[in-house]
Design an enzyme around this catalytic site. Sequence first.
Site, PDB file in Angstrom:
ATOM      1  N   LYS A  84      13.821  60.807  45.181  1.00 25.90           N
ATOM      2  CA  LYS A  84      12.566  60.055  45.171  1.00 25.90           C
ATOM      3  C   LYS A  84      12.667  58.919  46.174  1.00 25.90           C
ATOM      4  CE  LYS A  84       9.513  57.153  42.335  1.00 25.90           C
ATOM      5  NZ  LYS A  84       9.149  56.689  40.964  1.00 25.90           N
ATOM      6  N   LYS A 141      16.869  57.882  43.238  1.00 36.68           N
ATOM      7  CA  LYS A 141      15.716  57.162  43.799  1.00 36.68           C
ATOM      8  C   LYS A 141      16.218  56.037  44.688  1.00 36.68           C
ATOM      9  CE  LYS A 141      11.855  54.278  42.125  1.00 36.68           C
ATOM     10  NZ  LYS A 141      11.116  53.846  40.917  1.00 36.68           N
ATOM     11  N   ASP A 151      12.613  55.551  34.949  1.00 37.37           N
ATOM     12  CA  ASP A 151      13.359  55.216  36.167  1.00 37.37           C
ATOM     13  C   ASP A 151      14.274  54.039  35.844  1.00 37.37           C
ATOM     14  OD1 ASP A 151      11.523  57.037  37.135  1.00 37.37           O
ATOM     15  OD2 ASP A 151      10.943  55.843  38.876  1.00 37.37           O
TER      16      ASP A 151
END
Length: 227
Positions: A189, A160, A98
């Site tokens: 996400k 995300k 990430d």
Amino acid sequence: MNIDIENIVKHCDHTLLKPESNWEQIRQICDQGMAYQTASICIPASYVQPCYEYMHGRERMEPVPICTVIGFPNGYDTTAAKVFMAEDAIRNGASEVDMVINIGWLKDHEDQKVLDEIREVRKATEGHVLKVIIETCLLSEDEKIRMCDIVTKSGADFIKTSTGFSTGGATFADVKLMKAHVGAGVKVKASGGISSLEDAQTFLDLGAERLGTSRIIRILEAEKAGK
């Protein structure tokens, strides 16, 4: 509301990223991730290799993917540094990375630079899952929509919402916006501040396909202990 706990758990990146986290706490995240078979455990990069070795050394417990973060939490590392961090994480056993975008570049309308950087990290993580953290709490609606387009073009797997270390976390409105503007093949996400099973279910109902949270498993563990 119909809460599907099994479905929530399998979409959770069971997370512990506090700077004061120690091995005993990280090891517990591994054990809980394996016990509940979460989507992944999300941990600091320095613990990736020990976690990989620990989980693959346990008998009768199925390891779960390891996720880690790079350029975290501020995103203003150089592209070369982010690429190195991503490569290092993969070598150490991470299955998922990430990364935090360079928010300043986005605000300077340097969209091509943001895109180029994500593409460089994408190359470094080829064959593995890449999620792009855009830190929605610091962005305007236009900037969020631009990031949906950039992430779509980059080849990353997920966009995300948040690091959980800034002024706010995931919101229902942001997940709905992102889901509406990302291209085909890009997943969403939701991360940061997901504190209840009801919220987790709502995020999934809105189209999020991963939940970054430290609390869902804690809730289930507390309920188990109370029985």
